[in-house]
Design an enzyme around this catalytic site. Structure first.
Site, PDB file in Angstrom:
ATOM      1  N   ASP A  82      -8.999   3.332   1.083  1.00 44.88           N
ATOM      2  CA  ASP A  82      -7.870   2.984   0.394  1.00 44.88           C
ATOM      3  C   ASP A  82      -7.159   4.375   0.742  1.00 44.88           C
ATOM      4  O   ASP A  82      -7.592   5.274   1.388  1.00 44.88           O
ATOM      5  CB  ASP A  82      -8.443   3.034  -1.224  1.00 44.88           C
ATOM      6  CG  ASP A  82      -7.179   2.599  -1.909  1.00 44.88           C
ATOM      7  OD1 ASP A  82      -5.917   2.451  -1.155  1.00 44.88           O
ATOM      8  OD2 ASP A  82      -7.082   2.124  -2.946  1.00 44.88           O
TER       9      ASP A  82
HETATM   10  C1  BGC Z   1      -3.942   1.218  -3.453  1.00 47.97           C
HETATM   11  C2  BGC Z   1      -4.355   0.239  -2.496  1.00 47.97           C
HETATM   12  C3  BGC Z   1      -3.056  -0.062  -1.682  1.00 47.97           C
HETATM   13  C4  BGC Z   1      -3.144   1.141  -0.874  1.00 47.97           C
HETATM   14  C5  BGC Z   1      -1.738   0.974   0.417  1.00 47.97           C
HETATM   15  C6  BGC Z   1      -3.569   2.432  -2.732  1.00 47.97           C
HETATM   16  O1  BGC Z   1      -3.133   3.439  -3.548  1.00 47.97           O
HETATM   17  O2  BGC Z   1      -4.948   1.820  -4.293  1.00 47.97           O
HETATM   18  O3  BGC Z   1      -4.578  -1.267  -3.367  1.00 47.97           O
HETATM   19  O4  BGC Z   1      -3.485  -1.150  -0.948  1.00 47.97           O
HETATM   20  O5  BGC Z   1      -2.590   2.077  -1.786  1.00 47.97           O
HETATM   21  O6  BGC Z   1      -0.708   0.899  -0.224  1.00 47.97           O
END
Ligand code: BGC
Length: 747
Positions: A283
């Site tokens: 993530d």
């Molecule tokens: C989130 C993810 C997301 C990623 C990319 C993160 O803050 O937890 O779910 O896909 O950002 O934007």
């Protein structure tokens, strides 16, 4: 001779077709692709390999990235949606980098790209995997037309605490429902066969993220291996089986181990047990966050931990790009580990056909967005996702008897907010609000007084709204929470209607006219105190672009509500976490009185001895699976084809479903099973099948459903997944709290 040549030609055609038309369910089983990967890797320098493992957020000036792309230092970008810029990024990679490896362009396309569908929690309320799959396909058509080939969806986190803001992004509390929605979305995003309209799905967040302690985002989780395996992992396993090409690690630490450094889940389970050979991405900075977690000393240390745990791609920590080369040089990380990660990344690029089709046809993009069929599917999804929680008969509105409709409330005309969380690309201008749609459906009858400009506004007096309500025949109040109040990092400790919305409802009630409340929210709010002020309540979650027309159709009765609660609705936040499939306790609640029902008794020492809250009991406001219709249904003649089944058998259920009302309607039939005695305590019941059934007014039909006995397997005391023979009970009902059990045995 001629015949042989024709035969050879035909065989060749079949072979070529088999190579180009790869089924979405075979992430890594194409020998041709594996060969191409091997050849490419053999030509890559260590630095180019590590470059593939680096994902950066674009969205800005291309010149910032051009040089790194040229040197093969970026494998993937996220957050760029301009097809012209995307093509330029690709051109630099394909034409100007040494090996010409195309970029993987990613985006959070969570519930639609431009055409926004209901939030995933709302989609789950449809209990309609086919429709959900269609929505995901549409999202793919729109996003790929702009050059996006990878979406960070579906989110499969089981969420049993509505304080957690990200409950909006998943399918709710239930493992079975979540798994069906997972398969549906993977199918939709990736398509039946992979082609230029396919986006690789990314199942996230692996794993347990939704069990954040106290419902506070990013908080630790403490899930036992048994809970993980019985409740939290099955949707991921189902999605892997359905061909999900990529997976994202989660932010949380479970029992002290952050997911991004967790070898047990990433290697032993995901790769080892499930045979996943797709791509694992972190993530956003979740590798870097292992430092504040206290799981690593610095960026180099966490990069080593992550790559060794099985992470292939680093999203925005810059840990791999900065440190892997020195880690390999020092002998701390073997180059074969890097090769494996690069294989997993290149596999996705080859399977998506990026080497053959790196560029997007800019012309196609415009025509596809907000296509009529897309808006239509979004409307149907919003219609099916709305749950009728209460109705004293005021709904559907009787147009003949209604001359003036007061439309009020902060969500009546909030185009951005009805789109919900993660709807970056959905445009306000294309969104149809309830106010707009009701004006069209009831021409000349709608009077609009907002009452509150936004949900958090505090007001004590509502004289203007009340005066108008007095002159109206019915009040339609649109309440809830704006998009910003749910989603990532947006947890709440108080789940009552925010601001002065409850006061607005009470004021409206005082006008003496029927009040219909429609709640648009990212979570199940605690609306018990508001129910006495409403004649009917429709719960639509954030319904997306076509929320307005969908709600107008439901309110007018053109469409009959059929949504069911994908999550338990609490009476008060203090009940959280409360979910229907909790384990059986030694002292189950047996209807004892609440404090408020007991006369104060001096010297009383005990009020009850079972599992309940003295002040709020043991029941929710609305159970999982619950939802009304404008008609009524009854279940009868529930029969099983045997009293006892082998472990590899199938329980064939037959039952009669009757539409006992005076209009056509759709019921979501649900089958729940309880394993009466296990080597470990088991849930009181678990959903094992569901089906949407439409019946005409007065119609009865005998229906069949099946539950494979293998679906009753669980991880018991010996740590092995199996069906434990013994006594079972089965319910066929319209929600998780209704129906009478039928007994059967597994031998
Ligand atoms: C989130 C993810 C997301 C990623 C990319 C993160 O803050 O937890 O779910 O896909 O950002 O934007």
């Amino acid at each position: 001779m001629k015949y042989t040549r024709t035969l050879i030609f035909a065989l060749l055609v079949i072979l070529v077709a088999a190579c180009t038309e790869r089924k979405a369910t075979t992430v890594g089983s194409d020998p041709e692709v594996e060969k191409r990967i091997g050849e490419l890797i053999s030509r890559m320098t260590l630095s180019e390999k590590i470059g593939q493992m680096n994902q950066v957020s674009a969205g800005g000036d291309i010149s910032n990235y051009a040089d790194a792309l040229r040197r093969g230092q970026i494998g993937s970008i996220l957050n760029e949606v301009d097809p012209v810029k995307i093509n330029e990024f690709q051109r630099i990679c394909v034409e100007e980098s040494r090996l010409g490896i195309p970029l993987l362009v990613a985006r959070d396309v969570i519930h639609g790209f431009h055409t926004i569908f209901p939030i995933p929690l709302g989609l789950a309320a449809t209990f309609d995997p086919e429709l959900v799959s269609e929505g995901a396909r549409i999202a793919s058509l729109e996003a790929t037309a702009q050059g996006i080939r990878w979406t960070f969806s579906p989110m499969l986190d089981i969420a049993r605490d509505p304080r957690w803001g990200r409950i909006a992004e998943g399918s709710g509390e239930d493992t079975w429902l979540d798994a069906r929605m997972a398969e549906a979305m993977v199918r939709g995003y990736q398509g039946e066969t992979l082609d230029t309209t396919s986006m690789a799905a990314c199942i996230k967040h692996f794993v347990g993220y939704g069990a954040a302690e106290g419902g506070r985002d990013y908080n630790s989780t403490f899930l036992t291996e048994r809970q993980l395996r019985n409740v939290y992992l099955p949707p991921f396993e189902a999605a892997v089986k359905a061909g999900a090409m990529t997976l994202m690690t989660s932010f949380n630490d479970n029992d002290g181990v952050p997911s991004t450094g967790n070898t047990f889940i990433l290697k032993d389970i995901l790769r080892g047990e499930w045979g996943f050979d797709g791509l694992v991405v972190t993530d956003w900075n979740s590798m870097g966050e292992m430092i504040p977690h206290g799981f690593g000393t610095d960026r180099k240390d966490v990069a080593e931990k992550a790559v060794k745990a099985g992470v292939d791609m680093d999203m925005m920590t810059f840990g791999f790009i900065s440190h892997l080369e020195e880690l390999v040089a020092a002998g701390s990380v073997k180059e074969s580990v890097i090769d494996e990660a690069v294989r997993n990344i290149l596999r996705i690029k080859f399977l998506l056909g990026l080497f053959e089709h790196p560029y997007v046809d800019v012309e196609r993009g415009e025509a596809v967005q907000y296509a009529e069929a897309h808006l239509e599917a979004a409307r149907r999804s919003a219609e099916e996702s709305a749950i009728l929680l209460r109705n004293d008969g005021i709904l559907p509105l009787d147009p003949g008897r209604i001359r003036t409709i007061l439309v009020t409330g902060p969500m009546a005309d909030a185009p951005h907010d009805q789109l919900g969380t993660w709807s970056f690309d959905g445009q306000k201008a294309h969104t149809v609000t309830p106010l707009q749609a009701l004006r069209e459906r009831f021409p000349g009858k709608v009077v609009y007084v907002p009452g509150l400009a936004y949900s958090r506004e505090k007001r004590e007096r509502f004289d203007d709204v009340v005066a108008t309500a007095r002159r109206a025949d019915v009040v339609l109040a649109f309440l809830g929470e704006e998009a910003i109040l749910s989603g990532e990092a947006h947890s709440l400790a108080d789940l009552n209607l925010i601001g002065s919305q409850s006061a607005l409802l009470a004021a409206l009630r005082s006008a003496g006219k029927p009040v219909v409340a429609t709640v648009m929210a990212g979570r199940p709010l605690t609306i018990e105190r508001d129910l006495p002020n409403c004649n009917a309540v429709l719960y639509s979650f954030h319904p997306g672009t076509m929320g307005g027309p969908a709600l107008a159709n439901l309110i007018s009765g053109d469409v009959n509500p059929s949504g069911k609660c994908p999550v338990t609705f609490l009476r008060t936040v203090g009940q959280a976490p409360m979910y229907y499939s909790h384990n059986m306790t030694g002292r189950p609640y047996n209807g004892e009185k609440l404090l408020s029902e007991i006369e104060a008794e001096a010297g009383q020492t005990s009020l009850g001895n079972t599992s309940y809250y003295l002040d709020y009991g043991a029941c929710p406001l609305f159970p999982f699976g619950y939802g009304l219709s404008y008609t009524t249904f009854s279940y009868s003649d529930i029969r099983l084809d045997s009293q006892s089944y082998p472990v590899d058998g199938t329980v064939n259920i037959s039952f009669k479903l009757s539409n006992t009302g005076d209009r056509e309607g759709t019921e979501v039939v649900q089958v729940y099973v309880r394993d009466v005695v296990g080597s470990v305590t088991r849930p009181v019941k678990e959903l094992k099948a569901f089906e949407r059934v439409t019946l005409k007014a007065g119609e009865s039909r005998t229906l069949q459903l099946k539950v494979a006995v293998a679906e009753l397997a669980f991880w018991g005391l010996d740590g092995v997944k199996k069906v434990e023979p013994g006594d079972f009970q089965l319910w066929v009902a319209g929600d998780s709290a209704s129906g009478e059990p039928v007994a059967f045995k597994v031998k």
